[in-house]
Scaffold this active site. Sequence first.
Site, PDB file in Angstrom:
ATOM      1  N   SER A 299       0.814  -1.220   0.000  1.00  0.00           N
ATOM      2  CA  SER A 299       0.000   0.000   0.000  1.00  0.00           C
ATOM      3  C   SER A 299       0.846   1.268   0.000  1.00  0.00           C
ATOM      4  O   SER A 299       1.508   1.580  -0.981  1.00  0.00           O
ATOM      5  CB  SER A 299      -0.951  -0.048   1.201  1.00  0.00           C
ATOM      6  OG  SER A 299      -1.914   0.967   1.134  1.00  0.00           O
ATOM      7  N   ASP A 310      10.208   5.583 -10.203  1.00  0.00           N
ATOM      8  CA  ASP A 310       9.826   6.160 -11.489  1.00  0.00           C
ATOM      9  C   ASP A 310      10.565   7.456 -11.778  1.00  0.00           C
ATOM     10  O   ASP A 310      10.881   7.762 -12.929  1.00  0.00           O
ATOM     11  CB  ASP A 310       8.310   6.412 -11.534  1.00  0.00           C
ATOM     12  CG  ASP A 310       7.518   5.149 -11.837  1.00  0.00           C
ATOM     13  OD1 ASP A 310       8.147   4.076 -11.961  1.00  0.00           O
ATOM     14  OD2 ASP A 310       6.285   5.238 -11.949  1.00  0.00           O
ATOM     15  N   LYS A 324      -0.680  -4.271  -3.221  1.00  0.00           N
ATOM     16  CA  LYS A 324      -1.985  -3.685  -2.859  1.00  0.00           C
ATOM     17  C   LYS A 324      -2.061  -2.287  -3.468  1.00  0.00           C
ATOM     18  O   LYS A 324      -1.541  -1.324  -2.911  1.00  0.00           O
ATOM     19  CB  LYS A 324      -2.168  -3.617  -1.354  1.00  0.00           C
ATOM     20  CG  LYS A 324      -3.520  -3.036  -0.949  1.00  0.00           C
ATOM     21  CD  LYS A 324      -3.647  -2.922   0.561  1.00  0.00           C
ATOM     22  CE  LYS A 324      -4.966  -2.268   0.947  1.00  0.00           C
ATOM     23  NZ  LYS A 324      -5.039  -0.852   0.524  1.00  0.00           N
TER      24      LYS A 324
END
Length: 445
Positions: A299, A310, A324
């Site tokens: 999460s 990224d 998740k």
Amino acid sequence: MKKFAMAALGGTLAGVIATTQIAGPLLAQEAAKSSNVYEQLDLFGDIFERIRAQYVEEVDPGELIEAAIDGMLTSLDPHSSYLSPDDAAQMRVQTRGEFGGLGIEVTQEEGFVKVVSPIDGTPADEAGVEAGDYITHVDGESVLGLSLDEAVTLMRGPVGSEIIITLVREGEAEPFDVTIIRDTIKLTAVRSRTQGDTVVLRVTTFNDQTYANLESGLKEQVEEAGGMDKINGIVLDLRNNPGGLLTQAIRVSDAFLEKGEIVSTRGREVQDGERFNATAGDLAEGKPIVVLINGGSASASEIVAGALQDHRRAIVVGTKSFGKGSVQTVMPLRSDGAMRLTTARYYTPSGRSIQALGVSPNIVVEQPRRPPASEEEEEANNRPSRSEADLRGSLNNDSLSEDEIKQIEEDRAKAEAAAALREEDYQLAYAIDILKGLSAIGTQD
């Protein structure tokens, strides 16, 4: 003129007929759907009354309705559920960082209760519970077929009381029991320390305290080291971090990013989507970062790891995270209860969804399991080693100054500490080695 009027009238009439032909079936379908819903609600009411009147034992109507609501929500996905007034109050306490229990985050997978991660320093962690374990029994009672909330209720109890949970673990031939003493769980959201020239920030959860703890912990370690120029980088350890508050995940990511998107959420309707962007300012002042993750990172942990990965702000090391990638909204209900409902999926800055896939590390590093040492191995390891300097009458080294000898001894102590860490926590040692390498490249002329 009359012909033109007649033609226009004919066109209008054709349009009305066409619209009626299209809209008619659609309206009929909607009416049929509504009728079907009301029939189902009537069926629910009929069953409810029959249970109340004819079940072998008297039942509490309120509990029956709560069970029906919870069943409706849990049928959607593993993270949607009904929270009774007691459960809702407990959840509010947990986000503040202190509660009673075992110290494990669990989910449900195909009817089984699965450990997402144990929380550092809690009774479950000290008892050896691991991420990925399956809980099959609590005090000898099977949890198979129970809802997640029912299984969690079984594991709750007074602080100081004993509980025996039965675990199934990959690599173990048979299920085994673990005895745990329930305790008050005080979550320290971030533990900071300096390992050599590297600051290690161990983030255990994302609650109200996380960002503040991280900021103050990093500042304290940098000051003790003598300034940021004395630090070669930061390890952000998110292993076995089950997640928590989305707002805190965004703030922690923003702490190390100067600009750009951190995460976006997309709900059922396009207009419900949100994007969260970084603001100027980097707590690490551009120093390299390694993020550690494993199968217990879920999460909010995955939001941070995905955002820094990224943006190429960090190297992600470890094993694939939990996966998740959904957002739950807690909605207050009457009687102080609440509903936890999955309302959106979240996406990393590159537009990838982590749901069921997880974050893949840039460098996969498994944490090796150490087999128990035999008595002979322990005796050999504890036997003191000897060198030339230990021999009676050995020659002194007169080619080095006292300062040079002191430096050599300090370097040796660092190397021995690194070797000890490698034995204790191979993944962390690997992350620190990466930062050492990056620092060495950066200092070359």
